[in-house]
Design a protein around this motif. Structure first.
Motif, PDB file in Angstrom:
ATOM      1  N   VAL A 141     -11.731  29.399  12.521  1.00 39.53           N
ATOM      2  CA  VAL A 141     -11.267  28.816  11.257  1.00 39.53           C
ATOM      3  C   VAL A 141     -12.131  27.596  10.943  1.00 39.53           C
ATOM      4  O   VAL A 141     -12.697  26.971  11.849  1.00 39.53           O
ATOM      5  CB  VAL A 141      -9.772  28.417  11.370  1.00 39.53           C
ATOM      6  CG1 VAL A 141      -9.563  27.367  12.443  1.00 39.53           C
ATOM      7  CG2 VAL A 141      -9.206  27.960  10.033  1.00 39.53           C
ATOM      8  N   ARG A 144     -12.613  22.995   5.024  1.00 38.41           N
ATOM      9  CA  ARG A 144     -13.642  22.718   4.027  1.00 38.41           C
ATOM     10  C   ARG A 144     -13.055  21.887   2.890  1.00 38.41           C
ATOM     11  O   ARG A 144     -11.954  22.154   2.427  1.00 38.41           O
ATOM     12  CB  ARG A 144     -14.253  24.013   3.501  1.00 38.41           C
ATOM     13  CG  ARG A 144     -15.099  24.690   4.573  1.00 38.41           C
ATOM     14  CD  ARG A 144     -15.808  25.912   4.102  1.00 38.41           C
ATOM     15  NE  ARG A 144     -16.672  26.429   5.164  1.00 38.41           N
ATOM     16  CZ  ARG A 144     -17.222  27.637   5.169  1.00 38.41           C
ATOM     17  NH1 ARG A 144     -16.986  28.459   4.158  1.00 38.41           N
ATOM     18  NH2 ARG A 144     -17.984  28.019   6.160  1.00 38.41           N
ATOM     19  N   LEU A 148     -12.990  25.427  -4.616  1.00 38.66           N
ATOM     20  CA  LEU A 148     -12.890  26.767  -4.046  1.00 38.66           C
ATOM     21  C   LEU A 148     -13.780  27.743  -4.810  1.00 38.66           C
ATOM     22  O   LEU A 148     -13.730  27.844  -6.025  1.00 38.66           O
ATOM     23  CB  LEU A 148     -11.439  27.258  -4.089  1.00 38.66           C
ATOM     24  CG  LEU A 148     -11.181  28.618  -3.428  1.00 38.66           C
ATOM     25  CD1 LEU A 148     -11.543  28.577  -1.954  1.00 38.66           C
ATOM     26  CD2 LEU A 148      -9.730  29.024  -3.608  1.00 38.66           C
ATOM     27  N   ASP A 150     -15.661  31.855  -4.417  1.00 38.73           N
ATOM     28  CA  ASP A 150     -15.531  33.147  -3.751  1.00 38.73           C
ATOM     29  C   ASP A 150     -16.584  33.251  -2.658  1.00 38.73           C
ATOM     30  O   ASP A 150     -17.776  33.276  -2.936  1.00 38.73           O
ATOM     31  CB  ASP A 150     -15.708  34.276  -4.769  1.00 38.73           C
ATOM     32  CG  ASP A 150     -15.479  35.650  -4.127  1.00 38.73           C
ATOM     33  OD1 ASP A 150     -14.972  35.687  -2.990  1.00 38.73           O
ATOM     34  OD2 ASP A 150     -15.812  36.655  -4.771  1.00 38.73           O
ATOM     35  N   SER A 151     -16.135  33.291  -1.411  1.00 35.73           N
ATOM     36  CA  SER A 151     -17.077  33.339  -0.291  1.00 35.73           C
ATOM     37  C   SER A 151     -16.895  34.570   0.580  1.00 35.73           C
ATOM     38  O   SER A 151     -17.550  34.714   1.594  1.00 35.73           O
ATOM     39  CB  SER A 151     -16.883  32.087   0.582  1.00 35.73           C
ATOM     40  OG  SER A 151     -15.588  32.089   1.167  1.00 35.73           O
ATOM     41  N   MET A 153     -14.279  35.021   2.216  1.00 36.07           N
ATOM     42  CA  MET A 153     -13.354  34.567   3.251  1.00 36.07           C
ATOM     43  C   MET A 153     -11.963  34.383   2.639  1.00 36.07           C
ATOM     44  O   MET A 153     -11.801  34.305   1.430  1.00 36.07           O
ATOM     45  CB  MET A 153     -13.826  33.241   3.849  1.00 36.07           C
ATOM     46  CG  MET A 153     -15.150  33.310   4.562  1.00 36.07           C
ATOM     47  SD  MET A 153     -14.993  34.050   6.201  1.00 36.07           S
ATOM     48  CE  MET A 153     -16.721  34.231   6.643  1.00 36.07           C
ATOM     49  N   ALA A 155      -9.004  31.824   2.056  1.00 34.74           N
ATOM     50  CA  ALA A 155      -8.883  30.366   1.987  1.00 34.74           C
ATOM     51  C   ALA A 155      -7.460  29.995   1.599  1.00 34.74           C
ATOM     52  O   ALA A 155      -6.892  30.567   0.670  1.00 34.74           O
ATOM     53  CB  ALA A 155      -9.871  29.793   0.983  1.00 34.74           C
ATOM     54  N   ARG A 156      -6.905  29.035   2.313  1.00 38.23           N
ATOM     55  CA  ARG A 156      -5.576  28.520   1.981  1.00 38.23           C
ATOM     56  C   ARG A 156      -5.678  27.019   1.752  1.00 38.23           C
ATOM     57  O   ARG A 156      -6.195  26.279   2.600  1.00 38.23           O
ATOM     58  CB  ARG A 156      -4.579  28.802   3.102  1.00 38.23           C
ATOM     59  CG  ARG A 156      -3.180  28.283   2.764  1.00 38.23           C
ATOM     60  CD  ARG A 156      -2.185  28.584   3.846  1.00 38.23           C
ATOM     61  NE  ARG A 156      -0.899  27.982   3.550  1.00 38.23           N
ATOM     62  CZ  ARG A 156       0.133  27.953   4.395  1.00 38.23           C
ATOM     63  NH1 ARG A 156       0.032  28.523   5.584  1.00 38.23           N
ATOM     64  NH2 ARG A 156       1.270  27.370   4.060  1.00 38.23           N
ATOM     65  N   LYS A 157      -5.196  26.588   0.618  1.00 37.24           N
ATOM     66  CA  LYS A 157      -5.238  25.166   0.308  1.00 37.24           C
ATOM     67  C   LYS A 157      -4.199  24.431   1.136  1.00 37.24           C
ATOM     68  O   LYS A 157      -3.027  24.796   1.147  1.00 37.24           O
ATOM     69  CB  LYS A 157      -4.971  24.940  -1.180  1.00 37.24           C
ATOM     70  CG  LYS A 157      -5.186  23.501  -1.642  1.00 37.24           C
ATOM     71  CD  LYS A 157      -5.026  23.396  -3.147  1.00 37.24           C
ATOM     72  CE  LYS A 157      -5.315  21.991  -3.640  1.00 37.24           C
ATOM     73  NZ  LYS A 157      -5.174  21.884  -5.101  1.00 37.24           N
ATOM     74  N   TYR A 269      -9.275  22.918   2.230  1.00 34.04           N
ATOM     75  CA  TYR A 269      -8.921  24.307   2.491  1.00 34.04           C
ATOM     76  C   TYR A 269      -9.137  24.671   3.956  1.00 34.04           C
ATOM     77  O   TYR A 269     -10.070  24.173   4.607  1.00 34.04           O
ATOM     78  CB  TYR A 269      -9.772  25.254   1.636  1.00 34.04           C
ATOM     79  CG  TYR A 269      -9.500  25.165   0.158  1.00 34.04           C
ATOM     80  CD1 TYR A 269      -8.551  25.977  -0.448  1.00 34.04           C
ATOM     81  CD2 TYR A 269     -10.192  24.249  -0.640  1.00 34.04           C
ATOM     82  CE1 TYR A 269      -8.305  25.895  -1.816  1.00 34.04           C
ATOM     83  CE2 TYR A 269      -9.951  24.156  -2.003  1.00 34.04           C
ATOM     84  CZ  TYR A 269      -8.993  24.987  -2.581  1.00 34.04           C
ATOM     85  OH  TYR A 269      -8.742  24.898  -3.931  1.00 34.04           O
ATOM     86  N   VAL A 271     -10.248  27.882   5.944  1.00 33.34           N
ATOM     87  CA  VAL A 271     -10.975  29.107   5.616  1.00 33.34           C
ATOM     88  C   VAL A 271     -11.155  29.918   6.893  1.00 33.34           C
ATOM     89  O   VAL A 271     -11.523  29.374   7.943  1.00 33.34           O
ATOM     90  CB  VAL A 271     -12.345  28.767   5.001  1.00 33.34           C
ATOM     91  CG1 VAL A 271     -13.117  30.035   4.662  1.00 33.34           C
ATOM     92  CG2 VAL A 271     -12.179  27.897   3.765  1.00 33.34           C
ATOM     93  N   TYR A 272     -10.892  31.209   6.796  1.00 35.30           N
ATOM     94  CA  TYR A 272     -11.057  32.061   7.979  1.00 35.30           C
ATOM     95  C   TYR A 272     -11.449  33.472   7.542  1.00 35.30           C
ATOM     96  O   TYR A 272     -11.206  33.875   6.402  1.00 35.30           O
ATOM     97  CB  TYR A 272      -9.775  32.086   8.825  1.00 35.30           C
ATOM     98  CG  TYR A 272      -8.489  32.281   8.059  1.00 35.30           C
ATOM     99  CD1 TYR A 272      -7.965  33.551   7.839  1.00 35.30           C
ATOM    100  CD2 TYR A 272      -7.790  31.183   7.544  1.00 35.30           C
ATOM    101  CE1 TYR A 272      -6.773  33.727   7.138  1.00 35.30           C
ATOM    102  CE2 TYR A 272      -6.608  31.349   6.833  1.00 35.30           C
ATOM    103  CZ  TYR A 272      -6.105  32.624   6.639  1.00 35.30           C
ATOM    104  OH  TYR A 272      -4.935  32.798   5.931  1.00 35.30           O
TER     105      TYR A 272
END
Length: 297
Positions: A141, A144, A148, A150-151, A153, A155-157, A269, A271-272
């Motif tokens: 994880v 970041r 946000l 689009d990667s 991945m 992502a949760r804020k 965020y 991110v995972y």
């Protein structure tokens, strides 16, 4: 001996970059690990590792096998975590990529608090201000601080975030004509080179259009903490994250400028990577950070 045990031995050796280091890390003997890897190679009919007394490297087949085998074992471990989740404490290792800005600030306490509450889980925290490749570099994880995008991945804020334009009251007395963001191009500015735009600051108009202002000054530094110290010394205007500038702003040592123009679309965020079975340790870690920031806004 089952194939999974041999695969784990191979991955342990690769990730430790040698049999001796893997033996120390896993508590198994160097001879046993060598035996498992040799049996795996015999089973596959391919050489995975080049071994000499002084050098260690993977063959082309070894690279290919390692990438796929690592993903398979992660899925197996994740599935086991999912099943055991309600019956045991978190165990194993959690690899986290974190911006140095985050881990060195007060908000970095969130990681320490999580570690304290999960003593059987080993945290490997890598502080680095670049955007790491989670899959290629083996992170579970990443934290970041960004807008946000689009990667590919998930992502949760976990918290809101903004950056403040600020300066000392004494500096503002010397430069009283700062009535619009475009005026920043004519005053000393402390440039934080960690920012993607660096010497160009982007602002938003009330009608949601945006514009950029070129800035320059006597100091360029890749540290928000050094930027803060320079601002407090009255050297110039600075662009500083809220969780670093909050205390001097509250105390009146710094005054914020152009709050109506600074972007509010940033966030912190977690991110995972996409996984069929999200590891319990990742989900619980992200939930913990989300709740931690609610308690420490």
């Amino acid at each position: 001996m089952d194939t999974l045990t041999r695969i784990r031995a191979f991955i342990d050796v690769v990730e430790a970059e040698g049999f001796s280091a893997a033996a120390r890390r896993t508590g198994r003997s160097k001879a046993l690990l060598s035996k498992y890897v040799r049996e795996l190679e015999d089973e596959l009919g391919a050489l995975l590792l080049n071994r000499t007394t002084r050098q260690f490297s993977m063959t082309e087949a070894g690279h290919t096998y390692y990438r796929t085998a690592s993903d398979i074992l992660k899925e197996i471990d994740n599935l086991a975590d999912l099943v055991r989740e309600n019956n045991a404490q978190l165990k194993g290792r959690l690899r986290i990529s974190v911006p140095r800005t985050f881990v060195d600030a007060d908000v970095g306490q969130s990681l320490i608090d999580f570690a304290k509450e999960n003593p059987d889980l080993s945290l490997e925290i890598a502080a680095d201000d670049r955007f790491v490749d989670l899959i290629e570099e083996g992170f579970d994880v990443a934290i970041r601080i960004t807008k946000l995008e689009d990667s590919g991945m998930i992502a949760r804020k976990i918290s809101d975030f903004r950056i403040h334009i600020c300066a000392t009251p004494e500096f503002l007395e010397r430069y009283p004509d700062l009535d619009h963001p475009t005026a920043l191009s004519s005053v000393p500015f402390i440039v934080d080179t960690n920012a993607r735009t660096q010497a160009s600051i982007r602002f938003h108009n009330p009608d949601n259009t945006s514009f950029a202002v070129a800035v320059s000054g006597p100091i360029e530094v890749n540290s928000p903490h050094a930027t803060l110290r320079a601002a407090l010394a009255g050297i110039g205007v600075a662009f500083i994250p809220d969780f670093i500038a909050r205390k001097p702003i509250e105390s009146g040592e710094l005054v914020t400028l152009f709050n109506d123009y600074t972007p509010t679309d940033r966030g912190i965020y977690a991110v995972y990577p996409h996984r069929r079975y999200l590891p319990a340790k990742v989900r619980i870690f992200v939930d913990y950070l989300h709740n931690w920031f609610k308690k420490h806004p």
